[in-house]
Design an enzyme around this catalytic site. Structure first.
Site, PDB file in Angstrom:
ATOM      1  N   ASP A 143       0.835  -1.195   0.000  1.00 16.88           N
ATOM      2  CA  ASP A 143       0.000   0.000   0.000  1.00 16.88           C
ATOM      3  C   ASP A 143       0.872   1.249   0.000  1.00 16.88           C
ATOM      4  O   ASP A 143       2.010   1.211  -0.474  1.00 16.88           O
ATOM      5  CB  ASP A 143      -0.942  -0.041   1.219  1.00 16.88           C
ATOM      6  N   HIS A 204      -3.815   6.242   3.260  1.00 17.33           N
ATOM      7  CA  HIS A 204      -4.501   5.031   2.801  1.00 17.33           C
ATOM      8  C   HIS A 204      -3.911   3.763   3.421  1.00 17.33           C
ATOM      9  O   HIS A 204      -4.632   2.913   3.938  1.00 17.33           O
ATOM     10  CB  HIS A 204      -4.409   4.984   1.274  1.00 17.33           C
ATOM     11  N   SER A 544     -11.114  -0.658  -1.383  1.00 15.77           N
ATOM     12  CA  SER A 544      -9.893  -0.611  -0.569  1.00 15.77           C
ATOM     13  C   SER A 544     -10.184  -0.842   0.899  1.00 15.77           C
ATOM     14  O   SER A 544      -9.371  -1.422   1.616  1.00 15.77           O
ATOM     15  CB  SER A 544      -9.245   0.777  -0.664  1.00 15.77           C
TER      16      SER A 544
END
Ligand SMILES: *[C@@H]1O[C@H](CO)[C@@H](O)[C@H](O)[C@H]1NC(C)=O
Ligand SMILES: *[C@@H]1O[C@H](CO)[C@@H](O)[C@H](O)[C@H]1NC(C)=O
Ligand SMILES: *[C@@H]1O[C@H](CO)[C@@H](O)[C@H](O)[C@H]1NC(C)=O
Ligand SMILES: *[C@@H]1O[C@H](CO)[C@@H](O)[C@H](O)[C@H]1NC(C)=O
Ligand SMILES: *[C@@H]1O[C@H](CO)[C@@H](O)[C@H](O)[C@H]1NC(C)=O
Ligand SMILES: *[C@@H]1O[C@H](CO)[C@@H](O)[C@H](O)[C@H]1NC(C)=O
Ligand SMILES: *[C@@H]1O[C@H](CO)[C@@H](O)[C@H](O)[C@H]1NC(C)=O
Ligand SMILES: *[C@@H]1O[C@H](CO)[C@@H](O)[C@H](O)[C@H]1NC(C)=O
Ligand SMILES: *[C@@H]1O[C@H](CO)[C@@H](O)[C@H](O)[C@H]1NC(C)=O
Ligand SMILES: *[C@@H]1O[C@H](CO)[C@@H](O)[C@H](O)[C@H]1NC(C)=O
Ligand SMILES: *[C@@H]1O[C@H](CO)[C@@H](O)[C@H](O)[C@H]1NC(C)=O
Ligand SMILES: CC(=O)N[C@H]1CO[C@H](CO)[C@@H](O)[C@@H]1O
Length: 766
Positions: A143, A204, A544
């Site tokens: 990620d 994220h 996600s």
């Protein structure tokens, strides 16, 4: 249609991060002149090829892959790439793709600096699960890195780092080895830039890791909203962070492969990837970086969980569809960020958004519909939808404006907000069934989203009132929203464009308005309320966010059943999934009244504890995926390169063809029965994993109209000696004119367990 949804999602759910936004726009493109040379598990010609490359030009080499599989990434000319592809030992040579995080949708021709906000595990997500004591599953996350100071990554109460761990804590800009602990046990990055670091400059990666494996954090909230204890699905699991995405470089496939290669050697148990290609990107498995990396990981017993993509609701938008990958779709949860409208006659209309408005709570602001504020030269339709220029600015000054958000609108809500605000309006009410449950972040501007049904009340009130007034109330968090879950509109849909004989996505999990940890210095977030410090938690949406929910659950199952294969873990989760919502009706799409199929949510909504006790599992030994490669069309020499040592006596069945893919022992069944009336037979083998007694299972079949489905035998009797039993399913039809995708399910029931498998028979010729 699709375009419109893209815009909505792009703007609203996600603000911020212009750099990531830009790299998304490059999705379908590749990393300049970089090629991935993939050599499978074969090590023979690797050294020769590599040394010839190095002797030619050392600095062209970018990554080498040598642990989990062989190959390298290098800057090459087209002719060099072509030449290399013909060398012995090379499976494929392909341009390095730039992939994207699945928190946003790409919107290629509008260059706005926005990006997605995804959400993570939340205090109130319905996938919350109690921690499994003593679990120490190691989860690798590919990620945007990690923000190690987050309380979610505290290692309080965790035992020593598992001895099998062989990874490292790489240093980098603003990241030292002391940033790792007994929770974050590994960190790596793959950028050559001097700014390179495992530190998450987006948020994220932090969000995703804390969703799957974050420690409990009391009093977590997004500026007071969604407050409660935030915890990951598997709070005792360990985190290994592989930063493969960066502002400067996007998420190159070459870095993703390097991370897979390292993670396999480091000793992770599980990998979680909330990223992938855009939906329109079709790949052969031998040139798909995630499929390749995942293949070798799964061969080593590592479960690989991936997001399905945010390309919905268009059919065939699902990505990460290889049969060894666990593919996750996104659903809404029962939490509502409620920002209500109060009309002058004291009627309250429920709306949704995260507002930081400073309106007073009595309905004193004049209210007008876009249609009534029409610019003379505009059409009714444009005005109702508040297109820029369709509204006469004079007419809305000082007022709250009601705007439709027609599904085929070319203008997204962000622009509406901006335009309406510029004209001096004090608030905006958007009518959109699809976006109602989205926690749209509107900065300081009062704005809320209501359903079309509720908008009729407002229109009637405006119509019946001489001087209509209203206000928009501050956001409060409401639990128990019904119906929930629903399939998020952005969630990518099946069927897989690669093969109709594997049903994808596999499972659905919460991916809308998820609260989880965020980077700690998000001072550029436009949606931060005035005068507040940046929030250490954020609420974002995307597949996600759904992916790490499943990763956390899978980690708990792995902790209890260390010997289970990735397929067994996936089976346990799929066969125990739920098909009904919190009003006990079949799960719908986000517009509430539309039925769903397994192409929307796979086997159903994940049940956080069901998979711990599945009763039966559909196991797939990793070597069985080699058969898939045969059926899919690879020849023996390619398969030998990909797999390295083949199982003794392995050879592709002589008549290998794609229909045989349906016979892989998947926990769902997908058959393409184009233009035949059958019968088509598939077999499945179930393994009893309950130790208590000698269970007897009976079958029931949900049969779609137009199809005959016969299961034989109809009863399975397990004993201490008989742990595995096979059954046969015969699909046929007496009506050759039946067309379309026919969905059903096969359910085995004992007095203790329910083991359900969805099936699809496609007769559409798609
Ligand atoms: C070697 O590769 C680098 C990076 O691709 C390139 O800039 C350089 O010009 C190459 N040198 C030669 C001698 O080809
Ligand atoms: C470095 O890390 C700290 C957290 O320790 C963070 O607050 C700060 O913003 C970071 N600085 C830079 C320049 O990245
Ligand atoms: C926050 O930290 C990241 C990572 O260290 C850094 O790149 C970024 O510039 C920082 N942002 C701010 C606003 O300080
Ligand atoms: C949570 O926050 C409130 C108000 O900030 C405080 O009174 C309370 O003690 C906190 N609870 C915990 C468990 O930290
Ligand atoms: C969240 O905050 C509100 C208001 O401070 C409080 O009433 C509520 O109990 C809190 N909820 C949780 C789960 O802590
Ligand atoms: C009305 O529309 C015309 C043409 O689109 C535009 O030039 C004009 O500025 C608009 N007027 C207002 C008041 O928005
Ligand atoms: C709204 O407009 C005002 C004045 O034009 C501006 O200062 C403000 O930043 C705008 N707010 C938003 C959320 O667009
Ligand atoms: C508004 O009122 C008029 C007449 O009173 C009526 O014809 C019209 O249908 C009404 N519109 C709405 C949206 O209720
Ligand atoms: C307010 O007006 C609307 C529309 O005319 C109507 O449906 C509603 O019943 C009214 N509410 C009250 C409390 O009078
Ligand atoms: C399925 O099982 C039946 C009965 O054991 C067997 O005859 C048949 O060949 C099997 N079919 C396949 C495709 O393996
Ligand atoms: C399975 O079917 C048999 C025969 O119909 C019945 O006797 C038995 O009770 C059933 N078992 C279960 C678990 O439903
Ligand atoms: C999250 C939230 O509730 N934000 C603001 C919404 O608007 C009111 C004022 O009307 C503020 O008090 C809230 O902080």
């Amino acid at each position: 249609m699709k375009t419109c949804y893209s815009i909505l999602f792009y703007y609203f759910v996600l603000f911020i991060l212009s750099h990531y936004g830009t790299s998304e726009a490059k999705t379908a493109l590749s990393n300049d002149n970089v090629y991935i040379v993939y050599m499978g598990a074969n090590k023979n010609s690797y050294d020769t090829l590599l040394s010839s490359l190095i002797s030619r030009n050392q600095s062209s080499l970018i990554h080498t892959y040598k642990h989990g599989f062989s190959g390298f990434a290098a800057r090459l000319s087209e002719s060099e790439a072509l030449q290399l592809s013909k060398q012995p030992g090379v499976v494929s040579v392909f341009p390095d793709p730039l992939l994207q995080l699945h928190t946003t949708r790409s919107w290629d021709f509008l260059q706005y600096g926005t990006s997605p906000r995804i959400a993570s595990q939340s205090s109130h997500s319905n996938a919350a699960v109690s921690p499994t004591e003593g679990s120490d599953t190691i989860i690798g996350f590919l990620d945007s890195g990690i923000w190690p100071e987050s309380e979610s990554f505290s290692d309080k109460g965790l035992g020593p780092i598992p001895r099998r761990w062989r990874g490292i804590c790489m240093e980098g800009k603003n990241f030292s080895s002391s940033n790792c602990n007994k929770k974050i046990i590994g960190a790596r990055h793959y950028s050559k830039s001097i700014m390179a670091s495992p530190r998450d400059d987006f948020g994220h990666g932090t969000h995703v890791a804390s969703t799957a494996a974050g420690a409990p954090v009391a009093n977590a909230s997004y500026y007071g909203l969604a407050n409660g204890t935030a915890r990951g699905g598997s709070p005792t699991s360990r985190i290994a962070s592989y930063r493969v995405c960066s502002n400067e470089e996007g998420c190159p496939g070459s870095a993703i492969l390097a991370a897979f290669d390292d993670a396999i050697a480091d000793g992770v148990d599980m990998l979680s990837l909330s990223l992938g290609t855009g939906s329109s990107f079709e790949n052969d498995f031998a040139t798909d970086a995630i499929a390749i990396g995942a293949f070798h990981a799964v061969q080593k017993g590592i479960t690989v969980v991936c997001s399905a993509g945010n390309g919905g609701p268009s059919p065939q938008s699902v990505v990460n569809v290889a049969p060894w990958i666990f593919t996750v779709a996104a659903t809404t949860i029962d939490r509502d960020f409620e920002s209500d409208v109060i009309l002058g006659n004291n009627t309250r209309i429920k709306g949704g958004s995260i507002n930081f408005s400073k309106l007073i709570k009595s309905p004193v602001y004049p209210l007008i519909s876009g249609g009534s504020a029409k610019n003379k030269s505009a059409s009714e339709y444009e005005a109702r939808n508040c297109y820029p220029d369709a509204i006469d600015a004079e007419k809305i000054r000082g007022k709250i404006v009601l705007c439709q958000q027609a599904d085929n609108s070319d203008y997204d809500m962000y622009w509406k907000q901006k335009k309406v605000n510029e004209s001096g309006a004090v608030g905006l009410i958007i009518v959109s069934d699809l976006m109602r449950l989205f926690a749209i972040k509107t900065g300081d501007f009062p704005m809320t989203v209501i359903t079309s049904k509720d908008s009729n009340q407002i229109l009637a009130y405006i119509n019946a009132t001489k001087n209509p007034v209203a206000t928009i109330l501050p956001t409060k968090t409401a639990q128990g929203f019904k119906p929930a879950p629903t399939v998020a509109f952005f969630s990518s849909r099946g069927p897989s464009s690669t093969t109709l004989n594997i049903l994808k996505p596999d499972i659905a999990a919460p991916g809308v308005n998820i609260l989880a940890a965020w980077k700690g210095n998000d001072t550029l977030d436009e949606t931060t309320p005035e005068g507040r410090e940046p929030s250490l938690f954020n609420v974002i949406s995307g597949t996600s966010m759904a992916c790490p929910h499943v990763t956390g659950i899978a980690a708990n199952i792995k902790a209890q059943n260390p010997a289970w294969t990735p397929a067994a873990i996936r089976s346990a989760i799929m066969t125990t999934a739920t098909q009904t919502n919190n009003i006990n009706r079949p799960i719908t799409t986000q517009s509430f009244d539309e039925a769903t199929t397994p192409y929307d949510l796979g086997a159903g909504e994940v049940n956080p504890i069901g998979g711990l006790h599945p009763g039966l599992i559909y196991d797939i030994e990793p070597a069985e995926y080699l058969n898939f490669l045969c059926y899919y069309g690879y020849n023996m020499s390619t398969i030998k390169l990909i797999a390295g040592d083949l199982p003794i006596g392995f050879s592709c069945p002589v008549s290998s063809n794609t229909d045989m893919i349906s016979n892989i022992n998947y926990p769902s069944i997908a058959i393409s029965m184009i233009d035949t009336i059958g019968p088509i037979i598939v077999n499945r083998t179930v393994t009893n994993v309950d130790t208590d007694d000698d269970p007897v299972y009976n079958v029931t079949v949900e049969t779609p109209t137009g199809l005959e489905v016969d299961v034989s035998p109809t009863e399975l009797r397990f004993t201490a000696a008989t742990k595995k039993l096979e059954y046969m399913v015969t699909f046929s039809t007496s009506d050759s004119s039946v067309k379309g995708d026919l969905f059903g399910a096969i359910t085995w029931r004992s007095n203790k367990f329910i083991v359900r498998s969805p099936f699809v028979v496609s007769r559409s010729g798609a």
